[in-house]
Design an enzyme around this catalytic site. Sequence first.
Site, PDB file in Angstrom:
ATOM      1  N   ASP A 134     -12.758  11.824   3.785  1.00 38.64           N
ATOM      2  CA  ASP A 134     -12.373  13.214   3.528  1.00 38.64           C
ATOM      3  C   ASP A 134     -10.871  13.297   3.282  1.00 38.64           C
ATOM      4  O   ASP A 134     -10.103  12.477   3.789  1.00 38.64           O
ATOM      5  CB  ASP A 134     -12.688  14.089   4.751  1.00 38.64           C
ATOM      6  CG  ASP A 134     -14.184  14.333   4.922  1.00 38.64           C
ATOM      7  OD1 ASP A 134     -14.957  14.036   4.003  1.00 38.64           O
ATOM      8  OD2 ASP A 134     -14.565  14.827   6.002  1.00 38.64           O
ATOM      9  N   ARG A 184     -14.907  12.031  -4.727  1.00 43.54           N
ATOM     10  CA  ARG A 184     -15.516  13.349  -4.498  1.00 43.54           C
ATOM     11  C   ARG A 184     -14.463  14.379  -4.924  1.00 43.54           C
ATOM     12  O   ARG A 184     -13.360  14.374  -4.397  1.00 43.54           O
ATOM     13  CB  ARG A 184     -15.855  13.560  -3.028  1.00 43.54           C
ATOM     14  CG  ARG A 184     -16.369  14.977  -2.748  1.00 43.54           C
ATOM     15  CD  ARG A 184     -16.247  15.379  -1.288  1.00 43.54           C
ATOM     16  NE  ARG A 184     -17.039  14.537  -0.420  1.00 43.54           N
ATOM     17  CZ  ARG A 184     -16.781  14.383   0.886  1.00 43.54           C
ATOM     18  NH1 ARG A 184     -15.749  15.001   1.452  1.00 43.54           N
ATOM     19  NH2 ARG A 184     -17.533  13.601   1.621  1.00 43.54           N
TER      20      ARG A 184
HETATM   21  P1  FDA Z   1     -15.461  28.755  -4.068  1.00 44.56           P
HETATM   22  O1  FDA Z   1     -14.724  28.810  -2.785  1.00 44.56           O
HETATM   23  O2  FDA Z   1     -14.817  29.387  -5.260  1.00 44.56           O
HETATM   24  O3  FDA Z   1     -16.886  29.352  -3.847  1.00 44.56           O
HETATM   25  C1  FDA Z   1     -17.814  29.506  -4.910  1.00 44.56           C
HETATM   26  C2  FDA Z   1     -19.030  30.208  -4.363  1.00 44.56           C
HETATM   27  O4  FDA Z   1     -19.655  29.374  -3.394  1.00 44.56           O
HETATM   28  C3  FDA Z   1     -18.710  31.493  -3.591  1.00 44.56           C
HETATM   29  O5  FDA Z   1     -18.653  32.604  -4.444  1.00 44.56           O
HETATM   30  C4  FDA Z   1     -19.841  31.543  -2.616  1.00 44.56           C
HETATM   31  O6  FDA Z   1     -20.979  32.062  -3.266  1.00 44.56           O
HETATM   32  C5  FDA Z   1     -20.093  30.102  -2.284  1.00 44.56           C
HETATM   33  N1  FDA Z   1     -19.331  29.672  -1.092  1.00 44.56           N
HETATM   34  C6  FDA Z   1     -18.229  28.889  -1.070  1.00 44.56           C
HETATM   35  N2  FDA Z   1     -17.832  28.635   0.203  1.00 44.56           N
HETATM   36  C7  FDA Z   1     -18.684  29.296   0.992  1.00 44.56           C
HETATM   37  C8  FDA Z   1     -18.819  29.418   2.391  1.00 44.56           C
HETATM   38  N3  FDA Z   1     -17.990  28.838   3.245  1.00 44.56           N
HETATM   39  N4  FDA Z   1     -19.832  30.194   2.834  1.00 44.56           N
HETATM   40  C9  FDA Z   1     -20.705  30.797   2.010  1.00 44.56           C
HETATM   41  N5  FDA Z   1     -20.623  30.704   0.660  1.00 44.56           N
HETATM   42  C10 FDA Z   1     -19.642  29.960   0.170  1.00 44.56           C
HETATM   43  N6  FDA Z   1     -12.098  20.226   1.197  1.00 44.56           N
HETATM   44  C11 FDA Z   1     -11.028  19.445   1.488  1.00 44.56           C
HETATM   45  O7  FDA Z   1      -9.894  19.928   1.473  1.00 44.56           O
HETATM   46  N7  FDA Z   1     -11.224  18.128   1.827  1.00 44.56           N
HETATM   47  C12 FDA Z   1     -12.443  17.545   1.822  1.00 44.56           C
HETATM   48  O8  FDA Z   1     -12.563  16.359   2.110  1.00 44.56           O
HETATM   49  C13 FDA Z   1     -13.558  18.364   1.494  1.00 44.56           C
HETATM   50  N8  FDA Z   1     -14.824  17.847   1.493  1.00 44.56           N
HETATM   51  C14 FDA Z   1     -15.866  18.619   1.008  1.00 44.56           C
HETATM   52  C15 FDA Z   1     -17.140  18.055   0.882  1.00 44.56           C
HETATM   53  C16 FDA Z   1     -18.166  18.784   0.309  1.00 44.56           C
HETATM   54  C17 FDA Z   1     -19.504  18.157   0.150  1.00 44.56           C
HETATM   55  C18 FDA Z   1     -17.918  20.130  -0.134  1.00 44.56           C
HETATM   56  C19 FDA Z   1     -18.987  20.930  -0.789  1.00 44.56           C
HETATM   57  C20 FDA Z   1     -16.689  20.698   0.055  1.00 44.56           C
HETATM   58  C21 FDA Z   1     -15.655  19.967   0.634  1.00 44.56           C
HETATM   59  N9  FDA Z   1     -14.409  20.539   0.849  1.00 44.56           N
HETATM   60  C22 FDA Z   1     -13.343  19.724   1.187  1.00 44.56           C
HETATM   61  C23 FDA Z   1     -14.239  22.019   0.810  1.00 44.56           C
HETATM   62  C24 FDA Z   1     -13.780  22.498  -0.565  1.00 44.56           C
HETATM   63  O9  FDA Z   1     -12.464  22.092  -0.790  1.00 44.56           O
HETATM   64  C25 FDA Z   1     -13.863  24.022  -0.671  1.00 44.56           C
HETATM   65  O10 FDA Z   1     -13.046  24.618   0.285  1.00 44.56           O
HETATM   66  C26 FDA Z   1     -15.278  24.570  -0.518  1.00 44.56           C
HETATM   67  O11 FDA Z   1     -16.215  23.740  -1.116  1.00 44.56           O
HETATM   68  C27 FDA Z   1     -15.383  25.961  -1.181  1.00 44.56           C
HETATM   69  O12 FDA Z   1     -15.085  25.849  -2.539  1.00 44.56           O
HETATM   70  P2  FDA Z   1     -16.172  25.984  -3.724  1.00 44.56           P
HETATM   71  O13 FDA Z   1     -15.928  24.880  -4.676  1.00 44.56           O
HETATM   72  O14 FDA Z   1     -17.520  26.038  -3.172  1.00 44.56           O
HETATM   73  O15 FDA Z   1     -15.763  27.275  -4.507  1.00 44.56           O
END
Ligand code: FDA
Length: 306
Positions: A134, A184
């Site tokens: 991570d 990732r």
């Molecule tokens: P965004 O935040 O724009 O969300 C898009 C849509 O997804 C929202 O409109 C909502 O519908 C849904 N959504 C997103 N987050 C949600 C939540 N918490 N609850 C409910 N709905 C939600 N970060 C990091 O800094 N270091 C890391 O190592 C990782 N590792 C990691 C692994 C995996 C498998 C994932 C999916 C994510 C991470 N992250 C991470 C977290 C990442 O950086 C980010 O903060 C979250 O994935 C939210 O961003 P989205 O890309 O989903 O888009």
Amino acid sequence: MLRQFFLYLSRSKKAQRLLLSAPGAQRAARQFIAGETLAQAVAVVRGLEARGMLATLDHLGENVTSLEQAAAARDEYLEVLREIVRSKLPATISVKLSQLGMDLSRDKSDDDCRRNLRALVECAQQIGDFVEVDMEGSAYTDRTLHIITDLHQSFSAVGAVIQAYLYRSENDVKELIRHGVSIRLCKGAYNEPSTLAIPHKTEVDVNFLRLMRMLVESRLYHRIATHDPSIVEATRRTAGELGLSKDSFEFQMLYGVNRALQQQLVEDGYRLRIYVPFGRAWFPYFMRRLAERPANAWFALRSVLR
Ligand code: FDA
């Protein structure tokens, strides 16, 4: 504003003590956390497997305060790897280097942390598994990538995470691809200054798309980690245009987030890995999830009050 507040709480020991004593706090966290024990996490992975999904197991705990704790975290992860073999789980592990002692090395060479990570990667390589490292706050980026690329020269079973909100990420992606390291790609979840991170969400999304394209064009096996339907769609389109088969990359999502999209991807034949956190130290992880989406905070508050 609310986002900053939850990110502040994620680092506050006082808030942690206060909120952990709230009777419904654990219930609220269960939306995102598999449970406190490995057995509970295994049960969740089995459920995901039945729905056609893969998993990556995160034994929660970051910023340990002694090398003994870091060694204990390494041993707990070794036990997770043994359980993956024993129970034939379709799972990798996800680890944070602060949990493996990155803040505690005696001589700034990160030797203890490197040794702990090496033990996990060596074990993963032997059993045909994989360690996803991570990415934490920007203070760790250089050292984390350095350790991974070094280790990757001896073991292919280790991958890196790139955060699309950091200005530096395009260069990091180029460098990792040059070394053949699997990435990732996520947006980024920490509180960063605007000198280092793109402050506007729409521009982070544009950068994510640019980096995603670089990953797809590299033809290495990468991991696209987002719940954002428009980015998922763009990834599907780009991979299709470049003739990538559906099993030559994977989507990743967090346990408990956007389950409808998770199911849809599996039904459409894509590989989907769910990030499954478990363990007693769930508070900072839970706060980062609330920071991402204030609507979750109201859901959590309702559960606490119930
Ligand atoms: P965004 O935040 O724009 O969300 C898009 C849509 O997804 C929202 O409109 C909502 O519908 C849904 N959504 C997103 N987050 C949600 C939540 N918490 N609850 C409910 N709905 C939600 N970060 C990091 O800094 N270091 C890391 O190592 C990782 N590792 C990691 C692994 C995996 C498998 C994932 C999916 C994510 C991470 N992250 C991470 C977290 C990442 O950086 C980010 O903060 C979250 O994935 C939210 O961003 P989205 O890309 O989903 O888009």
